[in-house]
Design a protein around this motif. Structure first.
Motif, PDB file in Angstrom:
ATOM      1  N   MET A 130      35.215  84.170 105.325  1.00 43.52           N
ATOM      2  CA  MET A 130      35.273  82.780 104.828  1.00 43.52           C
ATOM      3  C   MET A 130      36.582  82.148 105.271  1.00 43.52           C
ATOM      4  SD  MET A 130      34.996  81.316 100.923  1.00 43.52           S
ATOM      5  CE  MET A 130      36.581  81.925 100.410  1.00 43.52           C
ATOM      6  N   SER A 131      36.506  80.977 105.925  1.00 44.63           N
ATOM      7  CA  SER A 131      37.715  80.285 106.350  1.00 44.63           C
ATOM      8  C   SER A 131      38.174  79.349 105.263  1.00 44.63           C
ATOM      9  CB  SER A 131      37.453  79.506 107.637  1.00 44.63           C
ATOM     10  OG  SER A 131      36.469  78.527 107.410  1.00 44.63           O
ATOM     11  N   ALA A 132      39.425  78.955 105.332  1.00 48.57           N
ATOM     12  CA  ALA A 132      39.990  78.085 104.303  1.00 48.57           C
ATOM     13  C   ALA A 132      40.790  76.973 104.949  1.00 48.57           C
ATOM     14  CB  ALA A 132      40.888  78.888 103.369  1.00 48.57           C
ATOM     15  N   ILE A 133      40.999  75.873 104.206  1.00 41.81           N
ATOM     16  CA  ILE A 133      41.824  74.764 104.669  1.00 41.81           C
ATOM     17  C   ILE A 133      43.273  75.157 104.483  1.00 41.81           C
ATOM     18  CG2 ILE A 133      42.398  72.336 104.309  1.00 41.81           C
ATOM     19  CD1 ILE A 133      39.587  71.938 103.220  1.00 41.81           C
ATOM     20  N   SER A 134      44.056  75.118 105.563  1.00 43.22           N
ATOM     21  CA  SER A 134      45.426  75.589 105.496  1.00 43.22           C
ATOM     22  C   SER A 134      46.301  74.666 104.686  1.00 43.22           C
ATOM     23  CB  SER A 134      46.004  75.720 106.908  1.00 43.22           C
ATOM     24  OG  SER A 134      46.160  74.456 107.496  1.00 43.22           O
ATOM     25  N   MET A 151      43.585  66.243 108.294  1.00 48.27           N
ATOM     26  CA  MET A 151      42.462  67.128 108.006  1.00 48.27           C
ATOM     27  C   MET A 151      41.192  66.662 108.702  1.00 48.27           C
ATOM     28  SD  MET A 151      43.203  67.502 103.932  1.00 48.27           S
ATOM     29  CE  MET A 151      41.651  68.355 103.657  1.00 48.27           C
ATOM     30  N   PHE A 152      41.094  65.350 109.026  1.00 44.47           N
ATOM     31  CA  PHE A 152      39.876  64.771 109.575  1.00 44.47           C
ATOM     32  C   PHE A 152      40.055  64.577 111.080  1.00 44.47           C
ATOM     33  CE2 PHE A 152      40.147  63.659 105.169  1.00 44.47           C
ATOM     34  CZ  PHE A 152      38.861  63.869 104.696  1.00 44.47           C
ATOM     35  N   LYS A 153      39.264  65.281 111.892  1.00 47.28           N
ATOM     36  CA  LYS A 153      39.378  65.211 113.341  1.00 47.28           C
ATOM     37  C   LYS A 153      38.083  64.684 113.937  1.00 47.28           C
ATOM     38  CE  LYS A 153      42.649  69.061 113.782  1.00 47.28           C
ATOM     39  NZ  LYS A 153      42.921  70.363 114.459  1.00 47.28           N
ATOM     40  N   ARG A 194      28.613  74.957 104.001  1.00 45.36           N
ATOM     41  CA  ARG A 194      29.494  74.681 105.132  1.00 45.36           C
ATOM     42  C   ARG A 194      29.985  73.235 105.044  1.00 45.36           C
ATOM     43  NH1 ARG A 194      25.564  78.126 106.796  1.00 45.36           N
ATOM     44  NH2 ARG A 194      26.246  79.991 107.920  1.00 45.36           N
ATOM     45  N   LEU A 195      31.296  73.059 105.120  1.00 45.10           N
ATOM     46  CA  LEU A 195      31.922  71.744 105.037  1.00 45.10           C
ATOM     47  C   LEU A 195      32.610  71.418 106.353  1.00 45.10           C
ATOM     48  CD1 LEU A 195      33.619  71.943 101.516  1.00 45.10           C
ATOM     49  CD2 LEU A 195      31.455  70.831 102.089  1.00 45.10           C
ATOM     50  N   LEU A 196      32.359  70.207 106.884  1.00 44.49           N
ATOM     51  CA  LEU A 196      33.030  69.747 108.092  1.00 44.49           C
ATOM     52  C   LEU A 196      33.669  68.402 107.804  1.00 44.49           C
ATOM     53  CD1 LEU A 196      33.675  70.133 111.090  1.00 44.49           C
ATOM     54  CD2 LEU A 196      31.547  68.915 111.621  1.00 44.49           C
ATOM     55  N   SER A 218      38.195  73.340 115.783  1.00 49.82           N
ATOM     56  CA  SER A 218      37.412  72.547 114.835  1.00 49.82           C
ATOM     57  C   SER A 218      36.135  73.311 114.466  1.00 49.82           C
ATOM     58  CB  SER A 218      37.064  71.191 115.456  1.00 49.82           C
ATOM     59  OG  SER A 218      36.275  70.433 114.582  1.00 49.82           O
ATOM     60  N   HIS A 219      36.052  73.791 113.260  1.00 50.01           N
ATOM     61  CA  HIS A 219      34.876  74.517 112.821  1.00 50.01           C
ATOM     62  C   HIS A 219      34.686  74.290 111.326  1.00 50.01           C
ATOM     63  CE1 HIS A 219      37.618  77.501 111.064  1.00 50.01           C
ATOM     64  NE2 HIS A 219      38.300  77.412 112.191  1.00 50.01           N
ATOM     65  N   PRO A 220      33.456  74.433 110.843  1.00 47.69           N
ATOM     66  CA  PRO A 220      33.206  74.184 109.417  1.00 47.69           C
ATOM     67  C   PRO A 220      33.906  75.204 108.526  1.00 47.69           C
ATOM     68  CG  PRO A 220      31.154  74.209 110.695  1.00 47.69           C
ATOM     69  CD  PRO A 220      32.226  74.734 111.578  1.00 47.69           C
ATOM     70  N   THR A 221      34.209  74.760 107.318  1.00 50.54           N
ATOM     71  CA  THR A 221      34.736  75.663 106.297  1.00 50.54           C
ATOM     72  C   THR A 221      33.558  76.212 105.493  1.00 50.54           C
ATOM     73  OG1 THR A 221      36.781  74.398 106.119  1.00 50.54           O
ATOM     74  CG2 THR A 221      36.214  75.812 104.264  1.00 50.54           C
TER      75      THR A 221
END
Length: 442
Positions: free
Chosen positions: A1-5, A14-16, A44-46, A25-28
């Motif tokens: 699971m990835s996280a927002i740094s 945060m918004f690209k 999944r959040l993008l 750039s990949h979903p969380t």
């Protein structure tokens, strides 16, 4: 699971923009509860940006146990200064294919069926008119098995209504679709851009206190604004005021400067400007310092030379712009209030219509549409360079817009200024509902 740094949260953007070349750039992915079988699935959040709709959050849920899935879109950008109401007359199959950005704060209505989807009862979505109808049908059909068992008469009535909605997709009769969004973050495609869409009416309006409260902009106790003392206004005239904000592009801490300025041969206005040190985003906005004028103002300038591009121009939020030779018309509030030059206004129009058009990329684009808007941009360039002879019309029912007369105090031979009495509809848009309907002064 990835996280927002933590770095992104504290200062980075945060918004690209969506890009196939951006490997970072990949979903969380977040483990979350499935509301269908109550076992764990994956959300999944993008976080990304699209023009006109600012920052958005795209979320997608899927459950490996019951195969249930769900997708939705949420606005992560700021709430706009004015609400917006789109009224579309659906007359052809092409109208059903118009793309729509519908925020969760928007109310959707079909007057012919007396049908309404209230605000905040559906999640935001990026869809088409036909997609909105399919979504409404799916929502009504969802609980029909339970209704047939508990209230068969109600179920029969809903079945009848569902059939009426399905007939709209076949266009057996023309119908009207209204999307009313007090946040100003919804959008309906104009397929003939940059020309005026005869089937689509866009009305921007000031929110009511109740709408501000619903959007969380006010508390119920904060319903009255205090009048500013005259001494404070004198201070504002002599100083540049500064207050803190978050940048609308990258959400980093920034500041806005505000100054009261007296425009020669016109009136006092409020100029607000911001510049973000993090991402370089710049904005400038103009508000009228006075009340709505008794008469509206229509300014027509015949552009005959490139020197006309240096004329100072004040466009209020209530001013619409048209260029008859290009069959182009831009409604009020589309560009907000601006204090700029004529060249600056034309460049802003080109950027809004061509550079920031959300339907010129991906699957939603078409060669004809791209070519048409490219040609429009080239014509704007010819106007700014003095190679094209056109008229530009600024029509402001509030009477708060201005275009510099370079021959002042003598009359300008290339410019006409017409004062007129507002119609009832214009008074309604300006919040002056107590005034009667009148025609234009000859």
């Amino acid at each position: 699971m990835s996280a927002i740094s933590e770095e992104k949260v504290r200062g980075g953007n945060m918004f690209k923009d969506i890009s196939a070349d951006d490997e970072e750039s990949h979903p969380t992915e977040i483990e979350s509860l499935c509301m269908n079988c109550y076992q764990n699935g994956t959300t999944r959040l993008l976080l990304t940006k699209i023009p006109f709709f600012k920052e958005i959050i795209i979320s997608s849920f899927s459950c490996p146990h019951c195969s249930w899935s769900n997708t939705e879109i949420q606005s992560a950008g700021r709430i706009q200064d004015l609400g917006v109401c789109y009224t579309l007359k659906v007359e052809s199959k092409q109208d059903l294919n118009r793309e729509v950005v519908k925020a969760d704060s928007a109310t959707t209505r079909i007057p012919e069926l007396d049908f309404e989807i209230p605000a905040f009862t559906q999640k935001g979505c990026l869809s088409t008119i036909e997609g909105l109808l399919d979504r409404a049908v799916a929502g009504l059909e969802q609980d029909q098995p339970v209704r047939r068992a508990t209230a068969p008469e109600v179920a029969d009535q809903i079945d009848t209504f569902i059939e009426k909605l399905k007939k709209l997709k076949g266009l057996e009769e023309e119908f009207t679709l209204v999307i009313d969004d007090p946040s100003g973050n919804s959008f309906v495609e104009n397929p003939v851009a940059p020309q005026k869409d005869e089937s689509l009416t866009v009305h921007r309006y000031k929110r009511t206190v109740q709408q501000d409260t619903q959007l969380g902009l006010r508390t119920e106790d904060d319903l009255e604004e205090e009048e500013q003392p005259a001494s404070d206004l004198d201070t504002m005239r002599n100083e540049v005021l500064m207050f803190s904000i978050n940048c609308p592009e990258c959400n980093a801490p920034s500041s806005t400067n505000m100054k009261l300025v007296q425009i020669p041969h016109f009136k006092e206005v409020i100029i607000m400007a911001s510049n973000c040190d993090e991402c370089g985003h710049r904005t400038n906005e103009v508000k009228s310092g006075g009340a709505t004028e008794e008469l509206g103002t229509k300014i027509t300038l015949h552009i005959t030379d490139a020197s006309d591009m240096t004329r100072d121009l004040l466009k209020s939020e209530t001013c619409s712009i048209s260029i008859p030779e290009l069959e182009f018309e831009l409604g009020m509030a589309a560009l907000g209030g601006k204090f700029t030059t004529l060249e600056g206004l034309l460049n802003d129009i080109k950027e809004l219509i061509v550079s920031k058009n959300p339907f010129l990329c991906g699957d939603s684009s078409s060669a004809d549409r791209v070519e048409k808007l490219k040609l429009f941009g080239e014509k704007i360039d010819k106007i700014t360079s003095g190679e094209m002879d056109v008229h530009i019309v600024l029509d402001d029912p509030a009477g708060n817009s201005y275009l510099q007369n370079v021959y002042a105090p003598d009359p300008d031979p290339e410019m006409t200024v017409e004062k007129y009495t507002r119609t009832f509809e214009q008074n309604e848009e300006l919040g002056l509902n107590d005034m009667k309907t009148e025609g234009y002064h000859e």
